[in-house]
Design an enzyme around this catalytic site. Structure first.
Site, PDB file in Angstrom:
ATOM      1  N   VAL A  55      39.709 -38.403-105.035  1.00  0.00           N
ATOM      2  CA  VAL A  55      39.092 -37.370-106.094  1.00  0.00           C
ATOM      3  C   VAL A  55      39.500 -35.859-105.789  1.00  0.00           C
ATOM      4  CG1 VAL A  55      36.679 -36.236-106.228  1.00  0.00           C
ATOM      5  CG2 VAL A  55      36.811 -38.676-105.550  1.00  0.00           C
ATOM      6  N   SER A  92      36.252 -48.311 -93.713  1.00  0.00           N
ATOM      7  CA  SER A  92      35.747 -48.604 -92.473  1.00  0.00           C
ATOM      8  C   SER A  92      36.530 -49.161 -91.232  1.00  0.00           C
ATOM      9  CB  SER A  92      34.719 -49.767 -93.181  1.00  0.00           C
ATOM     10  OG  SER A  92      33.705 -49.306 -93.879  1.00  0.00           O
ATOM     11  N   ARG A 148      20.573 -33.498 -57.251  1.00  0.00           N
ATOM     12  CA  ARG A 148      19.965 -32.961 -55.893  1.00  0.00           C
ATOM     13  C   ARG A 148      20.941 -31.755 -55.311  1.00  0.00           C
ATOM     14  NH1 ARG A 148      20.308 -37.307 -51.565  1.00  0.00           N
ATOM     15  NH2 ARG A 148      22.447 -36.318 -51.072  1.00  0.00           N
ATOM     16  N   GLU A 171      38.351 -43.989-102.088  1.00  0.00           N
ATOM     17  CA  GLU A 171      39.039 -43.783-100.969  1.00  0.00           C
ATOM     18  C   GLU A 171      40.562 -43.556-101.428  1.00  0.00           C
ATOM     19  OE1 GLU A 171      41.014 -43.167 -97.453  1.00  0.00           O
ATOM     20  OE2 GLU A 171      38.749 -43.105 -97.544  1.00  0.00           O
ATOM     21  N   TYR A 221      20.861 -50.249 -58.551  1.00  0.00           N
ATOM     22  CA  TYR A 221      21.580 -50.158 -57.276  1.00  0.00           C
ATOM     23  C   TYR A 221      21.868 -51.446 -56.969  1.00  0.00           C
ATOM     24  CZ  TYR A 221      22.786 -50.467 -52.405  1.00  0.00           C
ATOM     25  OH  TYR A 221      23.605 -50.653 -51.313  1.00  0.00           O
ATOM     26  N   CYS A 251      39.526 -43.914 -83.862  1.00  0.00           N
ATOM     27  CA  CYS A 251      39.723 -43.764 -82.476  1.00  0.00           C
ATOM     28  C   CYS A 251      40.317 -44.755 -81.841  1.00  0.00           C
ATOM     29  CB  CYS A 251      38.251 -44.018 -81.727  1.00  0.00           C
ATOM     30  SG  CYS A 251      36.956 -42.688 -82.459  1.00  0.00           S
ATOM     31  N   ASP A 302      32.688 -36.216 -90.640  1.00  0.00           N
ATOM     32  CA  ASP A 302      33.430 -34.960 -90.046  1.00  0.00           C
ATOM     33  C   ASP A 302      33.449 -33.944 -90.956  1.00  0.00           C
ATOM     34  OD1 ASP A 302      33.680 -36.884 -87.978  1.00  0.00           O
ATOM     35  OD2 ASP A 302      35.655 -37.219 -88.321  1.00  0.00           O
TER      36      ASP A 302
END
Length: 449
Positions: A83, A42, A441, A36, A425, A46, A282
């Site tokens: 890398v 990890s 609908r 990394e 509901y 977001c 990604d």
């Protein structure tokens, strides 16, 4: 017994999910080494806008598992290691760590290099104060820059990250201008829904300017001073780029691995690129299950799933990644925005004939305290009535209704079938006719008409 070596390029969601699954399911003699280039593994990218805005703590709170935790599972993670090359013939990667350059051999390779922020030529200045927001390191650098005395910010790009960062900077007390080239922000939803987002953005005190193109930055050599647009120059102590991301595939392309029309790596359903080479997250392109076309949808949800699939297969199991339907969700202050399936623009591009239906409803029974309005828009294929997509803009308890639409899109339900869905509901949670049912609908009526 000969040791099998797995090297992982990228230490975030996709890469470390693959490593963890391969360790859990693979043989004991499997050696796993992950590289990394940043300082963290990890983590939740977001969550960066909410950390910048002071709503959540960080960076530690955004990290799910650090390198030491992976080492306890016999996964060696080396941060600060980039890398720089892949040799498929020799089965080696070249790694740079500070002044050291070394080659490491592999039997299996997971390419999970993520994405990179779009940075147009005008943003290529060495001056300070210009930020993309992709990694925890980016978020930390931006927070460090927001010192007292820096009071004006310009965010370029009105998509998810741009809108979230504009709100974060307002929370930090800055005067914020949000620039968007399109007529409305949030181009992933239809313009009429984007207009509702624009209203909410301006309600936060953000100076939203649409139909504006940026051409240059003004600097004093050391730091940014202003953003130059076709509609004038805007002072800025900080500039945040919210122009989207592109797959980070330069290494893969140089190694001769196949890229698709989206610029992402092409994999099979098992996330395999070629023999012993896997890719996830990604940096890959995915199948959009509604349009049938390749897509680039950079979300942590997909990255984790794809990494898990790759790791299961590397470990000797069998798993596939079946594609996406384009579900996404965000919030601007108390306004919630969600979408799934195809927007009108995307349905046009895919060649569908369709009808749309837009309804206004409430999140709860109208008489119940806290009832607030929401707008729901659906698209249905004209000939079959199959649900093609849905969009929601509303407030409390609005956006997560998109999940019901996502399930319907995934399973190719018709809007007629949806009108009879047995949804929960009670007055605190929904009107007796849930907005999902009302929208279905109305779409059914549009088909008949």
């Amino acid at each position: 017994m000969e040791v099998v070596r797995l090297i992982v390029i990228g230490g975030d969601a996709a890469g470390m999910s693959a490593a963890s699954q391969a360790r859990r399911r693979g043989p004991d003699d499997l050696e796993i080494l992950a590289f990394e280039r940043g300082d963290y593994t990890s983590y939740s990218a977001c969550g960066i806008p909410y950390w910048v805005g002071g709503l959540v703590d960080g960076p530690e709170a955004l990290i799910a598992r650090d390198p030491e935790r992976f080492r306890q599972d016999r996964i060696e993670v080396r941060t600060g290691h980039e890398v720089t090359g892949i040799d498929l013939d020799r089965r080696t990667v070249t790694v740079r760590a500070g002044d050291r350059v070394l080659d490491e051999g592999f039997d299996q390779l997971v390419y999970a290099a993520g994405a990179t922020p779009v940075r147009p030529p005008w943003a290529g200045t060495p001056a300070g104060g210009v930020f993309g927001v992709q990694t925890l390191g980016d978020g930390a650098a931006l927070r460090d820059w927001l010192a007292p005395g820096r009071s004006t910010a310009v965010v370029v790009g009105g998509g998810y990250i741009g809108v979230e960062m504009a709100e974060a900077l307002v929370r930090r007390g800055l005067t914020v201008t949000l620039l968007e080239k399109a007529p409305q922000p949030m181009s992933t939803v239809d313009p009429d829904m984007g207009a509702l987002v624009a209203e909410a953005v301006r309600g936060l005190g953000i100076d939203l300017r649409t139909g504006v193109t940026v051409s240059a930055l003004e600097t004093d050599g050391d730091r940014v001073r202003a953003v130059v647009t076709d509609a004038g120059t805007i002072p800025a102590d900080v500039v945040v780029l919210g122009l989207g991301v592109r797959p980070n595939t330069a290494l893969a392309e140089a190694a001769g691995l196949p890229l698709g029309p989206t610029g992402g790596l092409v994999t099979d359903l098992r996330q395999q690129v070629t023999d012993g080479i896997w890719a996830a997250g990604d940096c890959t392109q995915v199948l959009h299950r509604v349009s049938g076309r390749p897509a680039h949808v950079p979300l942590g949800t997909h990255a984790n799933k794809q990494g898990r699939v790759a790791g299961i297969n590397i470990g000797g199991g069998y798993a596939t990644f079946p594609g996406v339907v384009g579900t996404a969700i965000t919030k601007i202050c108390d306004l919630e925005v969600a979408r799934t399936g195809l927007s009108s623009r995307e349905a046009d591009a895919a060649g569908y004939g369709y009808v749309t239906a837009t309804i206004e409803s409430t999140n709860r029974a109208g008489y119940f305290p806290g009832a607030v309005p929401m707008t729901v828009k659906v698209l249905a294929e004209r000939d079959t009535g199959v649900l093609l997509g849905a969009q929601i803009v509303g407030r409390a308890e609005a956006a997560k209704r998109i999940d019901a639409f996502a399930v319907a899109v995934w399973n190719r339900m018709t809007v007629t079938e949806m009108t009879s869905l047995d949804l929960g509901y009670a007055p605190p949670y929904a009107p007796v006719w849930d907005p999902i049912l009302i929208a279905a609908r109305k779409a059914e009526q549009a088909l008949r008409g």
